[in-house]
Design a protein around this motif. Structure first.
Motif, PDB file in Angstrom:
ATOM      1  N   ASP A 125     -13.484  60.661 -70.025  1.00 48.21           N
ATOM      2  CA  ASP A 125     -12.272  61.477 -69.873  1.00 48.21           C
ATOM      3  C   ASP A 125     -11.039  60.619 -69.625  1.00 48.21           C
ATOM      4  N   LEU A 126     -11.192  59.621 -68.778  1.00 50.08           N
ATOM      5  CA  LEU A 126     -10.089  58.699 -68.460  1.00 50.08           C
ATOM      6  C   LEU A 126     -10.620  57.278 -68.535  1.00 50.08           C
ATOM      7  N   PHE A 127      -9.895  56.381 -69.204  1.00 44.85           N
ATOM      8  CA  PHE A 127     -10.302  54.979 -69.197  1.00 44.85           C
ATOM      9  C   PHE A 127      -9.074  54.094 -69.341  1.00 44.85           C
ATOM     10  N   TRP A 128      -9.189  52.900 -68.734  1.00 43.22           N
ATOM     11  CA  TRP A 128      -8.087  51.934 -68.783  1.00 43.22           C
ATOM     12  C   TRP A 128      -7.903  51.405 -70.188  1.00 43.22           C
ATOM     13  N   ILE A 129      -6.640  51.226 -70.562  1.00 37.20           N
ATOM     14  CA  ILE A 129      -6.294  50.548 -71.808  1.00 37.20           C
ATOM     15  C   ILE A 129      -5.446  49.341 -71.436  1.00 37.20           C
ATOM     16  N   GLY A 130      -5.227  48.463 -72.379  1.00 40.38           N
ATOM     17  CA  GLY A 130      -4.520  47.208 -72.106  1.00 40.38           C
ATOM     18  C   GLY A 130      -3.010  47.329 -72.127  1.00 40.38           C
ATOM     19  N   LEU A 131      -2.473  48.260 -71.383  1.00 45.51           N
ATOM     20  CA  LEU A 131      -1.030  48.516 -71.363  1.00 45.51           C
ATOM     21  C   LEU A 131      -0.565  48.637 -69.914  1.00 45.51           C
ATOM     22  N   SER A 132       0.533  47.941 -69.580  1.00 45.59           N
ATOM     23  CA  SER A 132       1.070  48.032 -68.210  1.00 45.59           C
ATOM     24  C   SER A 132       2.556  47.674 -68.212  1.00 45.59           C
ATOM     25  N   ASP A 133       3.201  48.017 -67.092  1.00 48.39           N
ATOM     26  CA  ASP A 133       4.569  47.551 -66.864  1.00 48.39           C
ATOM     27  C   ASP A 133       4.611  46.766 -65.545  1.00 48.39           C
ATOM     28  N   LEU A 134       3.543  46.012 -65.303  1.00 45.68           N
ATOM     29  CA  LEU A 134       3.429  45.220 -64.081  1.00 45.68           C
ATOM     30  C   LEU A 134       4.513  44.154 -63.982  1.00 45.68           C
ATOM     31  N   ASP A 135       4.913  43.546 -65.090  1.00 45.16           N
ATOM     32  CA  ASP A 135       5.910  42.466 -65.060  1.00 45.16           C
ATOM     33  C   ASP A 135       7.321  43.005 -64.849  1.00 45.16           C
ATOM     34  N   ASP A 171      -5.974  59.462 -71.451  1.00 45.15           N
ATOM     35  CA  ASP A 171      -6.382  60.747 -70.890  1.00 45.15           C
ATOM     36  C   ASP A 171      -6.849  61.641 -72.032  1.00 45.15           C
ATOM     37  N   LYS A 172      -8.130  61.885 -72.066  1.00 43.96           N
ATOM     38  CA  LYS A 172      -8.740  62.658 -73.154  1.00 43.96           C
ATOM     39  C   LYS A 172      -8.210  64.099 -73.198  1.00 43.96           C
ATOM     40  N   TYR A 174      -5.294  65.208 -72.891  1.00 47.50           N
ATOM     41  CA  TYR A 174      -4.042  65.294 -73.660  1.00 47.50           C
ATOM     42  C   TYR A 174      -4.092  64.481 -74.950  1.00 47.50           C
ATOM     43  N   ASP A 175      -5.192  63.727 -75.136  1.00 48.12           N
ATOM     44  CA  ASP A 175      -5.285  62.805 -76.265  1.00 48.12           C
ATOM     45  C   ASP A 175      -4.065  61.888 -76.256  1.00 48.12           C
ATOM     46  N   ALA A 176      -3.778  61.362 -75.062  1.00 52.46           N
ATOM     47  CA  ALA A 176      -2.541  60.596 -74.888  1.00 52.46           C
ATOM     48  C   ALA A 176      -2.661  59.624 -73.716  1.00 52.46           C
ATOM     49  N   PHE A 177      -1.619  58.790 -73.553  1.00 51.86           N
ATOM     50  CA  PHE A 177      -1.560  57.820 -72.466  1.00 51.86           C
ATOM     51  C   PHE A 177      -0.998  58.484 -71.209  1.00 51.86           C
ATOM     52  N   ASN A 178      -1.383  57.913 -70.070  1.00 50.73           N
ATOM     53  CA  ASN A 178      -0.851  58.340 -68.782  1.00 50.73           C
ATOM     54  C   ASN A 178      -0.656  57.095 -67.936  1.00 50.73           C
ATOM     55  N   ASP A 179       0.456  57.024 -67.194  1.00 52.99           N
ATOM     56  CA  ASP A 179       0.611  55.910 -66.270  1.00 52.99           C
ATOM     57  C   ASP A 179      -0.066  56.284 -64.956  1.00 52.99           C
TER      58      ASP A 179
END
Length: 195
Positions: A125-135, A171-172, A174-179
Protein backbone atom coordinates in the motif's frame (compact mmCIF):
# COMPACT_ATOMS: atom_id res chain seq x y z
CA UNK A 1 41.21 -105.90 -5.40
CA UNK A 2 39.84 -105.44 -8.76
CA UNK A 3 39.99 -101.66 -8.83
CA UNK A 4 43.66 -101.50 -8.26
CA UNK A 5 43.43 -99.07 -5.34
CA UNK A 6 44.51 -100.07 -1.92
CA UNK A 7 42.81 -98.98 1.30
CA UNK A 8 45.35 -96.28 2.07
CA UNK A 9 44.78 -94.53 -1.24
CA UNK A 10 41.00 -94.57 -0.74
CA UNK A 11 41.33 -93.06 2.77
CA UNK A 12 43.59 -90.33 1.43
CA UNK A 13 41.13 -89.46 -1.29
CA UNK A 14 38.24 -89.30 1.20
CA UNK A 15 40.25 -87.17 3.65
CA UNK A 16 41.11 -84.83 0.85
CA UNK A 17 37.45 -84.51 -0.22
CA UNK A 18 36.21 -83.72 3.31
CA UNK A 19 38.77 -81.03 4.08
CA UNK A 20 37.64 -77.43 3.89
CA UNK A 21 39.28 -75.32 1.28
CA UNK A 22 41.68 -72.76 2.61
CA UNK A 23 39.82 -69.49 3.32
CA UNK A 24 40.97 -65.90 3.17
CA UNK A 25 38.91 -65.23 6.31
CA UNK A 26 40.63 -65.05 9.67
CA UNK A 27 39.56 -67.39 12.48
CA UNK A 28 37.76 -64.47 14.22
CA UNK A 29 35.75 -63.77 11.06
CA UNK A 30 34.88 -67.40 10.66
CA UNK A 31 33.54 -67.56 14.23
CA UNK A 32 31.54 -64.30 14.26
CA UNK A 33 30.46 -64.25 10.67
CA UNK A 34 31.19 -60.48 10.46
CA UNK A 35 33.47 -59.22 7.77
CA UNK A 36 35.57 -56.29 8.93
CA UNK A 37 35.81 -53.17 6.79
CA UNK A 38 38.36 -53.38 4.09
CA UNK A 39 40.96 -50.63 4.53
CA UNK A 40 40.13 -47.79 2.14
CA UNK A 41 36.45 -48.73 1.71
CA UNK A 42 35.34 -46.06 4.24
CA UNK A 43 37.45 -43.47 2.48
CA UNK A 44 35.93 -44.53 -0.83
CA UNK A 45 32.43 -43.97 0.58
CA UNK A 46 33.37 -40.51 1.89
CA UNK A 47 34.81 -39.59 -1.50
CA UNK A 48 31.70 -40.86 -3.31
CA UNK A 49 29.33 -38.93 -1.03
CA UNK A 50 31.45 -35.78 -1.33
CA UNK A 51 31.46 -36.10 -5.10
CA UNK A 52 27.67 -36.51 -5.09
CA UNK A 53 27.25 -33.35 -2.99
CA UNK A 54 29.54 -31.43 -5.32
CA UNK A 55 27.42 -32.53 -8.27
CA UNK A 56 24.26 -31.30 -6.54
CA UNK A 57 25.88 -27.94 -5.74
CA UNK A 58 27.11 -27.59 -9.31
CA UNK A 59 23.62 -28.30 -10.65
CA UNK A 60 22.13 -25.68 -8.31
CA UNK A 61 24.73 -23.13 -9.41
CA UNK A 62 24.04 -23.90 -13.08
CA UNK A 63 20.29 -23.38 -12.56
CA UNK A 64 20.91 -20.10 -10.71
CA UNK A 65 23.22 -18.79 -13.42
CA UNK A 66 20.87 -19.90 -16.20
CA UNK A 67 17.96 -17.99 -14.64
CA UNK A 68 20.13 -14.97 -13.96
CA UNK A 69 21.41 -14.83 -17.54
CA UNK A 70 18.03 -15.64 -19.07
CA UNK A 71 16.04 -13.13 -17.09
CA UNK A 72 18.81 -10.59 -16.71
CA UNK A 73 17.99 -10.11 -13.01
CA UNK A 74 19.27 -11.93 -9.92
CA UNK A 75 16.97 -14.40 -8.17
CA UNK A 76 14.45 -12.61 -6.01
CA UNK A 77 14.39 -9.57 -8.31
CA UNK A 78 11.72 -8.73 -10.90
CA UNK A 79 12.36 -7.47 -14.42
CA UNK A 80 10.49 -4.60 -15.99
CA UNK A 81 11.76 -2.93 -19.17
CA UNK A 82 15.52 -2.44 -18.66
CA UNK A 83 15.59 -2.53 -14.86
CA UNK A 84 15.52 -5.07 -12.06
CA UNK A 85 13.42 -4.43 -8.96
CA UNK A 86 13.70 -5.82 -5.46
CA UNK A 87 10.66 -5.55 -3.17
CA UNK A 88 11.64 -5.41 0.50
CA UNK A 89 10.09 -7.87 2.91
CA UNK A 90 10.53 -5.73 6.03
CA UNK A 91 9.69 -2.15 6.90
CA UNK A 92 12.47 0.38 7.52
CA UNK A 93 12.82 4.14 7.56
CA UNK A 94 13.82 5.95 4.35
CA UNK A 95 17.57 6.14 5.08
CA UNK A 96 17.79 2.49 6.17
CA UNK A 97 15.80 1.46 3.10
CA UNK A 98 18.19 3.35 0.85
CA UNK A 99 21.17 1.77 2.61
CA UNK A 100 19.69 -1.70 2.08
CA UNK A 101 19.32 -0.96 -1.64
CA UNK A 102 22.90 0.31 -1.86
CA UNK A 103 24.15 -2.89 -0.22
CA UNK A 104 22.33 -4.80 -2.98
CA UNK A 105 24.10 -2.79 -5.68
CA UNK A 106 20.97 -0.73 -6.39
CA UNK A 107 19.18 2.37 -5.12
CA UNK A 108 15.65 3.28 -4.13
CA UNK A 109 13.41 3.22 -7.19
CA UNK A 110 13.25 6.21 -9.54
CA UNK A 111 9.86 6.26 -11.24
CA UNK A 112 10.40 7.54 -14.78
CA UNK A 113 6.99 7.01 -16.38
CA UNK A 114 3.41 5.87 -15.86
CA UNK A 115 4.18 2.37 -17.18
CA UNK A 116 6.79 1.86 -14.49
CA UNK A 117 4.41 3.32 -11.90
CA UNK A 118 1.68 0.89 -12.97
CA UNK A 119 4.14 -2.00 -12.64
CA UNK A 120 5.05 -0.92 -9.10
CA UNK A 121 1.44 -0.30 -8.08
CA UNK A 122 0.76 -3.99 -7.47
CA UNK A 123 3.04 -4.05 -4.44
CA UNK A 124 2.43 -2.77 -0.94
CA UNK A 125 0.00 0.00 0.00
CA UNK A 126 2.82 2.40 0.89
CA UNK A 127 6.50 2.08 0.00
CA UNK A 128 9.53 4.35 -0.11
CA UNK A 129 10.73 5.64 -3.46
CA UNK A 130 14.03 7.36 -4.22
CA UNK A 131 12.71 10.92 -3.97
CA UNK A 132 13.33 13.50 -1.23
CA UNK A 133 13.84 17.17 -0.49
CA UNK A 134 16.33 16.51 2.31
CA UNK A 135 18.99 18.81 0.80
CA UNK A 136 16.74 21.80 0.01
CA UNK A 137 13.19 22.12 1.26
CA UNK A 138 10.70 22.11 -1.61
CA UNK A 139 13.28 21.00 -4.22
CA UNK A 140 12.46 17.35 -4.79
CA UNK A 141 15.35 15.30 -6.17
CA UNK A 142 15.73 11.65 -7.08
CA UNK A 143 18.55 9.65 -5.48
CA UNK A 144 20.61 9.97 -8.68
CA UNK A 145 20.58 13.78 -8.26
CA UNK A 146 18.11 14.59 -11.03
CA UNK A 147 15.23 16.92 -10.23
CA UNK A 148 11.61 15.89 -10.28
CA UNK A 149 10.10 17.05 -13.58
CA UNK A 150 6.74 15.31 -13.72
CA UNK A 151 5.63 13.97 -10.37
CA UNK A 152 2.33 12.27 -9.86
CA UNK A 153 1.55 13.72 -6.44
CA UNK A 154 -1.58 12.81 -4.50
CA UNK A 155 -4.13 15.64 -4.14
CA UNK A 156 -2.75 18.38 -1.85
CA UNK A 157 0.76 16.91 -1.83
CA UNK A 158 3.53 17.63 -1.17
CA UNK A 159 2.34 19.54 1.87
CA UNK A 160 5.26 19.15 4.32
CA UNK A 161 2.75 18.59 7.14
CA UNK A 162 4.16 19.50 10.54
CA UNK A 163 7.31 20.75 8.81
CA UNK A 164 9.02 17.37 8.61
CA UNK A 165 7.93 15.49 5.52
CA UNK A 166 11.07 15.28 3.42
CA UNK A 167 10.89 11.80 1.91
CA UNK A 168 8.53 10.48 -0.74
CA UNK A 169 6.46 7.33 -0.64
CA UNK A 170 4.20 5.79 -3.22
CA UNK A 171 0.60 5.65 -1.99
CA UNK A 172 -1.40 2.95 -3.74
CA UNK A 173 -4.75 4.47 -2.64
CA UNK A 174 -4.12 7.50 -4.84
CA UNK A 175 -1.76 5.86 -7.35
CA UNK A 176 0.48 8.80 -6.55
CA UNK A 177 3.37 10.17 -4.47
CA UNK A 178 3.04 11.46 -0.92
CA UNK A 179 5.58 13.32 1.19
CA UNK A 180 6.10 11.70 4.59
CA UNK A 181 8.39 11.84 7.58
CA UNK A 182 11.64 10.01 6.77
CA UNK A 183 11.64 8.22 10.13
CA UNK A 184 8.41 6.34 9.37
CA UNK A 185 8.83 2.67 8.60
CA UNK A 186 7.67 1.53 5.18
CA UNK A 187 8.41 -1.19 2.69
CA UNK A 188 10.67 -0.12 -0.16
CA UNK A 189 11.58 -0.93 -3.74
CA UNK A 190 15.18 -1.08 -4.96
CA UNK A 191 16.00 -0.60 -8.64
CA UNK A 192 19.09 -1.33 -10.68
CA UNK A 193 19.67 -1.25 -14.39
CA UNK A 194 20.18 -4.60 -16.07
CA UNK A 195 23.79 -5.20 -16.98
Amino acid sequence: MASGLNEEEIEMQEDYRNKALPSSRSPAEAKGGVTPAVPGRKLLRVVAVSFGLLCVLQAALNIYLRFTLMLGCPLGWHKFQSSCYYFSISKKNWKESRQECLLRGANLVIINNRGEQAFLKGLHDLFWIGLSDLDNEGQWRWVDGTGLTDGAWAPGEPNNANGGEDCAEFDKRYDAFNDAGCSLERYSVCEKLMS
